[in-house]
Design a protein around this motif. Structure first.
Motif, PDB file in Angstrom:
ATOM      1  N   ILE A 130       0.871  -1.179   0.000  1.00  0.00           N
ATOM      2  CA  ILE A 130       0.000   0.000   0.000  1.00  0.00           C
ATOM      3  C   ILE A 130       0.905   1.224   0.000  1.00  0.00           C
ATOM      4  N   THR A 131       0.741   2.091  -0.991  1.00  0.00           N
ATOM      5  CA  THR A 131       1.592   3.269  -1.144  1.00  0.00           C
ATOM      6  C   THR A 131       0.732   4.521  -1.233  1.00  0.00           C
ATOM      7  N   ARG A 132       1.126   5.541  -0.500  1.00  0.00           N
ATOM      8  CA  ARG A 132       0.425   6.827  -0.561  1.00  0.00           C
ATOM      9  C   ARG A 132       0.845   7.537  -1.836  1.00  0.00           C
ATOM     10  N   ILE A 133      -0.112   7.979  -2.613  1.00  0.00           N
ATOM     11  CA  ILE A 133       0.145   8.758  -3.815  1.00  0.00           C
ATOM     12  C   ILE A 133      -0.612  10.078  -3.719  1.00  0.00           C
TER      13      ILE A 133
ATOM     14  N   ASP B 133      -4.237  -4.589  11.892  1.00  0.00           N
ATOM     15  CA  ASP B 133      -3.009  -3.865  12.225  1.00  0.00           C
ATOM     16  C   ASP B 133      -1.917  -4.120  11.191  1.00  0.00           C
ATOM     17  N   GLN B 134      -1.871  -5.326  10.621  1.00  0.00           N
ATOM     18  CA  GLN B 134      -0.884  -5.625   9.595  1.00  0.00           C
ATOM     19  C   GLN B 134      -1.157  -4.815   8.324  1.00  0.00           C
TER      20      GLN B 134
ATOM     21  N   ASP C 153      -4.154  10.136   9.114  1.00  0.00           N
ATOM     22  CA  ASP C 153      -4.472  10.163   7.685  1.00  0.00           C
ATOM     23  C   ASP C 153      -5.954   9.891   7.505  1.00  0.00           C
ATOM     24  N   PRO C 154      -6.751  10.926   7.256  1.00  0.00           N
ATOM     25  CA  PRO C 154      -8.206  10.754   7.158  1.00  0.00           C
ATOM     26  C   PRO C 154      -8.643   9.956   5.940  1.00  0.00           C
ATOM     27  N   ASN C 155      -7.723   9.664   5.014  1.00  0.00           N
ATOM     28  CA  ASN C 155      -8.055   8.845   3.854  1.00  0.00           C
ATOM     29  C   ASN C 155      -7.851   7.353   4.107  1.00  0.00           C
ATOM     30  N   PHE C 156      -7.485   7.023   5.325  1.00  0.00           N
ATOM     31  CA  PHE C 156      -7.368   5.621   5.760  1.00  0.00           C
ATOM     32  C   PHE C 156      -8.400   5.419   6.867  1.00  0.00           C
ATOM     33  N   ILE C 157      -9.401   4.605   6.579  1.00  0.00           N
ATOM     34  CA  ILE C 157     -10.564   4.502   7.469  1.00  0.00           C
ATOM     35  C   ILE C 157     -10.640   3.101   8.066  1.00  0.00           C
ATOM     36  N   TRP C 158     -10.720   3.053   9.373  1.00  0.00           N
ATOM     37  CA  TRP C 158     -10.784   1.783  10.103  1.00  0.00           C
ATOM     38  C   TRP C 158     -12.227   1.269  10.147  1.00  0.00           C
ATOM     39  N   VAL C 159     -12.385  -0.012   9.839  1.00  0.00           N
ATOM     40  CA  VAL C 159     -13.660  -0.714  10.019  1.00  0.00           C
ATOM     41  C   VAL C 159     -13.280  -2.028  10.700  1.00  0.00           C
ATOM     42  N   ALA C 160     -12.887  -1.915  11.956  1.00  0.00           N
ATOM     43  CA  ALA C 160     -12.138  -3.012  12.582  1.00  0.00           C
ATOM     44  C   ALA C 160     -12.517  -3.187  14.046  1.00  0.00           C
ATOM     45  N   ALA C 161     -11.904  -4.219  14.644  1.00  0.00           N
ATOM     46  CA  ALA C 161     -12.050  -4.528  16.068  1.00  0.00           C
ATOM     47  C   ALA C 161     -13.487  -4.873  16.435  1.00  0.00           C
ATOM     48  N   GLN C 162     -14.137  -5.661  15.569  1.00  0.00           N
ATOM     49  CA  GLN C 162     -15.534  -6.039  15.825  1.00  0.00           C
ATOM     50  C   GLN C 162     -15.676  -7.027  16.975  1.00  0.00           C
ATOM     51  N   GLY C 163     -14.587  -7.647  17.404  1.00  0.00           N
ATOM     52  CA  GLY C 163     -14.698  -8.642  18.467  1.00  0.00           C
ATOM     53  C   GLY C 163     -15.631  -9.757  18.032  1.00  0.00           C
ATOM     54  N   GLY C 164     -16.544 -10.147  18.879  1.00  0.00           N
ATOM     55  CA  GLY C 164     -17.529 -11.160  18.517  1.00  0.00           C
ATOM     56  C   GLY C 164     -18.858 -10.554  18.095  1.00  0.00           C
ATOM     57  N   TYR C 165     -18.860  -9.273  17.726  1.00  0.00           N
ATOM     58  CA  TYR C 165     -20.110  -8.555  17.508  1.00  0.00           C
ATOM     59  C   TYR C 165     -20.288  -8.085  16.064  1.00  0.00           C
ATOM     60  N   GLY C 166     -19.496  -8.622  15.146  1.00  0.00           N
ATOM     61  CA  GLY C 166     -19.490  -8.111  13.788  1.00  0.00           C
ATOM     62  C   GLY C 166     -20.831  -8.179  13.100  1.00  0.00           C
ATOM     63  N   PHE C 167     -21.495  -9.340  13.162  1.00  0.00           N
ATOM     64  CA  PHE C 167     -22.774  -9.468  12.477  1.00  0.00           C
ATOM     65  C   PHE C 167     -23.852  -8.636  13.139  1.00  0.00           C
ATOM     66  N   GLN C 168     -23.940  -8.679  14.470  1.00  0.00           N
ATOM     67  CA  GLN C 168     -25.081  -8.023  15.102  1.00  0.00           C
ATOM     68  C   GLN C 168     -24.956  -6.502  15.089  1.00  0.00           C
TER      69      GLN C 168
ATOM     70  N   GLY D 273       1.811   2.325   6.247  1.00  0.00           N
ATOM     71  CA  GLY D 273       2.555   3.285   7.044  1.00  0.00           C
ATOM     72  C   GLY D 273       1.727   3.937   8.126  1.00  0.00           C
ATOM     73  N   ILE D 274       0.625   3.262   8.507  1.00  0.00           N
ATOM     74  CA  ILE D 274      -0.280   3.764   9.547  1.00  0.00           C
ATOM     75  C   ILE D 274       0.026   3.044  10.855  1.00  0.00           C
ATOM     76  N   SER D 275       0.050   3.771  11.954  1.00  0.00           N
ATOM     77  CA  SER D 275       0.318   3.148  13.254  1.00  0.00           C
ATOM     78  C   SER D 275      -0.792   2.186  13.625  1.00  0.00           C
ATOM     79  N   PRO D 276      -0.438   1.007  14.131  1.00  0.00           N
ATOM     80  CA  PRO D 276      -1.469   0.047  14.548  1.00  0.00           C
ATOM     81  C   PRO D 276      -2.224   0.547  15.765  1.00  0.00           C
ATOM     82  N   LEU D 277      -3.419   0.001  15.949  1.00  0.00           N
ATOM     83  CA  LEU D 277      -4.238   0.373  17.110  1.00  0.00           C
ATOM     84  C   LEU D 277      -4.015  -0.553  18.300  1.00  0.00           C
ATOM     85  N   GLY D 278      -3.293  -1.631  18.105  1.00  0.00           N
ATOM     86  CA  GLY D 278      -3.123  -2.613  19.177  1.00  0.00           C
ATOM     87  C   GLY D 278      -4.258  -3.612  19.222  1.00  0.00           C
TER      88      GLY D 278
END
Length: 358
Positions: free
Chosen positions: A162-165, A192-193, A309-324, A199-204
């Motif tokens: 992934i490269t920023r252009i 996180d990977q 970087d507002p052009n990189f958007i997280w949709v993550a860390a759903q845990g066990g609640y992704g579907f609901q 080049g974005i810092s991971p959230l842990g």
């Protein structure tokens, strides 16, 4: 130029694609050969809107109307029965309050689930509003909706770079290269990977393994109308599934991102805890599997732009609640991108904002 490039073809990614596709070119990249291969394909498929942190509960409750009405609805009756041992009254009462569950006497509990052990049970309660989610149909509905608006879904596309252009991002896979304005990181246990590639810092985000076993219906009973059974301390749960019973030790063992498999000893321990509550012994397994439930450090979802970087958007860390939570979570992502005000409360929005870790 792609407007919205979504990395990850689980329910988080395809539901976001379904919401975004009406507003621009949406493309989903999934590294496996099919959608919903990892956590989404190994879900307990339960809609229990009181389950999880406060922000998760808000997302689930905001998803209820969609689940009940969209495309004829995606829910079917199940109910959740909460069980405690004798002498555990205080914890049982706290559980009932949290889940808005109604206390039932032991005769009713045994009438509904005849294999329960009366000599072990101290208390039982039922939350009838807990329902099954048709997860496969929901996943396919999202994919169909995305494609209906000229969106694309590509499987077998492992992102390698992934490269920023100047105009946004260039994302490369083994076979292809894509340029896009916005990246949506819906990579589940690999989130996180993916961030590191950009080049974005991971959230842990930490993937936690949860194992399941399918066993024959206890005592040959018809389990189709049984509720889901849940130990009030969540040390095990059991749920009817296609004429059999799924049992989970409900473990949360930290793991690196990988195609998870169950630990036989952990499964055996969980089944032993389940067997304390029932009269029928588990003598064989029909199948077993495991999935990774990925959590941010504070166990709230991460939905929105990265702090740097507002052009990189997280949709993550759903845990066990992704579907609901998917209907409301994906709506929030679309609202953020389109500059619309969300119906969610300010405290919930702050709890979900990835910038909280900055």
């Amino acid at each position: 130029m792609i407007d919205f490039l979504i990395i990850g073809g689980g329910i988080a990614g395809v539901s976001a694609a379904a919401r975004l596709a009406p507003f621009g070119k949406a493309v989903v990249l999934e590294k496996e050969s099919a959608l919903g291969y990892h956590a989404s394909g190994r879900s307990a498929a339960m809609f229990e809107q009181n389950y999880g942190s406060a922000s998760t509960v808000d997302l689930s409750r905001a998803s209820a109307v969609f689940f009940e009405t969209e495309d004829g609805g995606f829910l079917s009756p199940r109910g959740v029965m909460f069980l405690s041992k004798r002498g555990d009254t205080e914890s049982f009462q706290a559980c009932c309050e949290k889940y808005e569950a109604a206390t039932i006497d032991l005769d009713e509990a045994l009438n509904r689930v005849p294999v329960l052990r009366r000599d072990m049970l101290g208390h039982a309660a039922i939350h009838e509003a807990g329902r099954d989610i048709d997860t496969d149909r929901l996943l396919q509905w999202c994919a169909k909706t995305c494609r209906a608006h000229n969106g694309e879904i590509h499987t077998g596309q492992l992102v390698t770079g992934i490269t920023r252009i100047e105009s946004g991002w260039r994302v490369t896979t083994k076979d292809n290269s894509y340029t896009c304005k916005l990246i949506f990181n819906a990579a589940g246990a690999w989130a996180d990977q993916v961030a590191a590639l950009a080049g974005i810092s991971p959230l842990g985000i930490t993937p936690l393994r949860r194992s399941m076993a399918r066993v024959p219906a206890p005592g040959g009973h018809d389990v189709s109308r049984w509720p889901m059974l849940l130990d009030i301390h969540e040390k095990w749960y059991a749920k009817p599934d296609a004429g059999s019973l799924i049992i989970s030790p409900a473990e949360e063992d930290p793991m690196p991102p990988f195609d998870a498999w169950p630990d036989d000893m952990v499964l055996a321990e969980g089944i032993a805890r389940y067997q304390e509550f029932v009269t029928e012994e588990v003598t064989r397994l029909e199948a077993s599997w495991a999935g990774l439930r990925s959590f941010a450090p504070d166990r709230n979802l991460a939905l929105g732009p990265d702090a740097h970087d507002p052009n990189f958007i997280w949709v993550a860390a759903q845990g066990g609640y992704g579907f609901q939570t998917a209907p409301a979570a994906s709506q929030l992502i679309a609202d953020i991108v389109m500059g619309r005000q969300s119906d969610l409360g300010d405290n919930t929005l702050k709890s979900l904002d990835p910038r909280r870790f900055s």
